[in-house]
Write an enzyme that holds these catalytic residues in place. Structure first.
Site, PDB file in Angstrom:
ATOM      1  N   GLY A 149       7.318   3.367   0.233  1.00  0.00           N
ATOM      2  CA  GLY A 149       6.587   2.269  -0.408  1.00  0.00           C
ATOM      3  C   GLY A 149       7.164   1.927  -1.770  1.00  0.00           C
ATOM      4  CE1 TYR A 166       2.593   9.162  10.649  1.00  0.00           C
ATOM      5  CE2 TYR A 166       4.309  10.105  12.034  1.00  0.00           C
ATOM      6  CZ  TYR A 166       3.925   9.263  11.010  1.00  0.00           C
ATOM      7  OH  TYR A 166       4.873   8.502  10.346  1.00  0.00           O
ATOM      8  CB  THR A 209      -0.936   0.015   1.222  1.00  0.00           C
ATOM      9  OG1 THR A 209      -0.180   0.236   2.416  1.00  0.00           O
ATOM     10  CG2 THR A 209      -1.734  -1.276   1.350  1.00  0.00           C
ATOM     11  N   GLY A 210       0.457   2.257  -0.731  1.00  0.00           N
ATOM     12  CA  GLY A 210       1.304   3.446  -0.864  1.00  0.00           C
ATOM     13  C   GLY A 210       2.595   3.111  -1.583  1.00  0.00           C
ATOM     14  CB  SER A 249       6.874   6.453  12.706  1.00  0.00           C
ATOM     15  OG  SER A 249       7.583   7.578  13.185  1.00  0.00           O
TER      16      SER A 249
HETATM   17  N1  NAP Z   1       8.910  10.023   5.729  1.00  0.00           N
HETATM   18  C1  NAP Z   1       9.172   9.818   7.014  1.00  0.00           C
HETATM   19  O1  NAP Z   1       9.943  10.570   7.656  1.00  0.00           O
HETATM   20  C2  NAP Z   1       8.585   8.629   7.730  1.00  0.00           C
HETATM   21  C3  NAP Z   1       9.174   8.251   8.936  1.00  0.00           C
HETATM   22  C4  NAP Z   1       8.641   7.167   9.628  1.00  0.00           C
HETATM   23  C5  NAP Z   1       7.565   6.489   9.118  1.00  0.00           C
HETATM   24  N2  NAP Z   1       7.003   6.880   7.945  1.00  0.00           N
HETATM   25  C6  NAP Z   1       5.830   6.122   7.461  1.00  0.00           C
HETATM   26  O2  NAP Z   1       6.176   5.493   6.251  1.00  0.00           O
HETATM   27  C7  NAP Z   1       5.029   5.353   5.425  1.00  0.00           C
HETATM   28  C8  NAP Z   1       5.308   5.929   4.054  1.00  0.00           C
HETATM   29  O3  NAP Z   1       5.709   7.272   4.216  1.00  0.00           O
HETATM   30  P1  NAP Z   1       6.416   8.106   3.042  1.00  0.00           P
HETATM   31  O4  NAP Z   1       7.368   9.016   3.693  1.00  0.00           O
HETATM   32  O5  NAP Z   1       6.878   7.212   1.965  1.00  0.00           O
HETATM   33  O6  NAP Z   1       5.154   8.960   2.550  1.00  0.00           O
HETATM   34  P2  NAP Z   1       4.834   9.596   1.108  1.00  0.00           P
HETATM   35  O7  NAP Z   1       6.094   9.875   0.365  1.00  0.00           O
HETATM   36  O8  NAP Z   1       3.892  10.722   1.398  1.00  0.00           O
HETATM   37  O9  NAP Z   1       4.063   8.408   0.339  1.00  0.00           O
HETATM   38  C9  NAP Z   1       2.818   7.975   0.810  1.00  0.00           C
HETATM   39  C10 NAP Z   1       2.281   6.897  -0.103  1.00  0.00           C
HETATM   40  O10 NAP Z   1       0.994   6.495   0.405  1.00  0.00           O
HETATM   41  C11 NAP Z   1      -0.016   6.713  -0.597  1.00  0.00           C
HETATM   42  N3  NAP Z   1      -1.253   7.129   0.062  1.00  0.00           N
HETATM   43  C12 NAP Z   1      -1.447   8.231   0.839  1.00  0.00           C
HETATM   44  N4  NAP Z   1      -2.711   8.294   1.243  1.00  0.00           N
HETATM   45  C13 NAP Z   1      -3.357   7.216   0.712  1.00  0.00           C
HETATM   46  C14 NAP Z   1      -4.698   6.736   0.754  1.00  0.00           C
HETATM   47  N5  NAP Z   1      -5.645   7.399   1.417  1.00  0.00           N
HETATM   48  N6  NAP Z   1      -4.998   5.593   0.094  1.00  0.00           N
HETATM   49  C15 NAP Z   1      -4.039   4.925  -0.598  1.00  0.00           C
HETATM   50  N7  NAP Z   1      -2.767   5.329  -0.671  1.00  0.00           N
HETATM   51  C16 NAP Z   1      -2.419   6.461  -0.022  1.00  0.00           C
HETATM   52  C17 NAP Z   1       0.580   7.793  -1.506  1.00  0.00           C
HETATM   53  O11 NAP Z   1       0.024   7.772  -2.826  1.00  0.00           O
HETATM   54  P3  NAP Z   1      -1.277   8.668  -3.234  1.00  0.00           P
HETATM   55  O12 NAP Z   1      -1.086  10.014  -2.597  1.00  0.00           O
HETATM   56  O13 NAP Z   1      -1.272   8.670  -4.726  1.00  0.00           O
HETATM   57  O14 NAP Z   1      -2.454   7.930  -2.678  1.00  0.00           O
HETATM   58  C18 NAP Z   1       2.042   7.379  -1.525  1.00  0.00           C
HETATM   59  O15 NAP Z   1       2.218   6.298  -2.415  1.00  0.00           O
HETATM   60  C19 NAP Z   1       3.894   6.048   6.171  1.00  0.00           C
HETATM   61  O16 NAP Z   1       3.125   5.103   6.864  1.00  0.00           O
HETATM   62  C20 NAP Z   1       4.618   6.971   7.145  1.00  0.00           C
HETATM   63  O17 NAP Z   1       3.842   7.206   8.287  1.00  0.00           O
HETATM   64  C21 NAP Z   1       7.493   7.936   7.232  1.00  0.00           C
END
Ligand code: NAP
Length: 278
Positions: free
Chosen positions: A23, A160, A16-17, A147
């Site tokens: 992802g 969050y 997912t994502g 996270s």
């Molecule tokens: N970046 C960080 O610092 C960090 C740190 C710790 C944990 N995380 C966790 O890692 C995961 C991924 O984060 P990321 O940094 O890769 O975020 P990101 O770059 O914003 O990517 C998020 C992904 O999720 C999809 N998405 C968002 N809302 C959605 C929905 N309602 N339905 C289906 N798909 C959805 C987005 O695609 P669409 O918008 O096209 O739907 C995108 O593919 C998250 O769970 C986040 O909490 C991130």
């Protein structure tokens, strides 16, 4: 009259994502491991782009499904798609998630509901949907993306941080319940990762963003994938985050709260945000 034989189902890894950020990087890791993929997100354009990039470098099948996981019926939509494509879920990577920065009392109520629906409800529903079949087949597994924020309360990112605490707790409990089987249950808990995630939630002037700290999505994914494949339950990528996790176990959280608030508080006025509504 000839009776039609039941169609053999082929394994697939759902991410997912999987269209961008961590992802997408995880999708490359699973593809490198030779596993066919189903990427789920809302933007078909970004899904197609990622699927093309993976297909040109790896000899795996990459399916995409445009689906908002915050919607109640997202689980049945994914199940129907898998059935139509003659696949079963071998591995589930619950990665899609988003954050909300700022005072909880000022967030849009619908945005908070979306956050809980995506970060908590969808992850729980999908895990419940696919885990029984994994246990029956005695293989595959679930990799949840939490996270470091799940280890303590996070003022100014309250919902969050709380959602990620749920993900860590659920995963550790499921890992216990499935002990002794060949089904792997893991949680990846990264510190800051350099993706569009922070800008998307409107975090720009916060110290943690301005400090530029963070690892690349590919490093987080590499460690997540290898930890999952090696059978680790809790995966924390990066030596600094691992040291931080040890400190969080020792230092009382009440002492850390002022520091967290200082780290996460916006330094300038923020425009009102509407969550991750597309
Ligand atoms: N970046 C960080 O610092 C960090 C740190 C710790 C944990 N995380 C966790 O890692 C995961 C991924 O984060 P990321 O940094 O890769 O975020 P990101 O770059 O914003 O990517 C998020 C992904 O999720 C999809 N998405 C968002 N809302 C959605 C929905 N309602 N339905 C289906 N798909 C959805 C987005 O695609 P669409 O918008 O096209 O739907 C995108 O593919 C998250 O769970 C986040 O909490 C991130």
């Amino acid at each position: 009259m000839m009776s039609s034989a039941p169609q053999q189902l082929a394994p697939i890894t759902i991410i997912t994502g999987g269209s961008e950020g961590i992802g997408k990087a995880l999708a490359f890791e699973f593809a490198q491991g030779g596993l066919d993929l189903l990427l789920v997100a809302r933007s078909q354009q970004r899904l197609d782009k990622t699927a093309r990039q993976i297909s040109t470098t790896h000899d795996v099948k990459v399916l995409t499904l445009k689906c908002c996981l915050a919607d109640e019926d997202s689980g049945s939509k994914i199940a129907a798609f898998l059935k139509k494509q003659n696949h079963y879920c071998q591995n589930l990577v619950n990665n899609a998630g988003f954050g909300l920065a700022g005072d909880f009392a000022q967030h849009d109520e619908a945005a908070i509901r979306d956050l809980v629906n995506l970060n908590v409800r969808a992850l729980t529903d999908l895990s419940r949907q696919f885990l029984p079949d994994m246990l029956a087949r005695n293989g595959g597994g679930i990799l949840n993306i939490a996270s470091m924020g799940g280890f303590l309360p996070g003022p100014y990112q309250a919902a969050y941080y709380a959602s990620k605490a749920y993900v860590i707790s659920l995963t550790k409990a499921l890992s216990w319940e499935t002990w002794g089987t060949d089904v792997q249950i893991s949680v990846l808990a990264p510190g800051p990762v350099k993706t569009r995630f922070h800008a998307r939630m409107g975090a720009r002037s916060e110290l943690y963003v301005k400090s530029g700290a963070g690892i690349s999505a590919s490093k987080a994914a590499r460690m997540g994938y290898s930890g999952f494949m090696c059978g680790k339950c809790l995966i924390i990528p990066g030596i600094l985050s691992q040291l931080g996790a040890v400190a969080l176990k020792i230092i009382p959280h009440d002492l850390l709260m002022p520091f967290m608030a200082w780290f996460l508080r916006a330094r300038t006025q923020r425009n009102p945000k509407n969550g991750n509504r597309s």
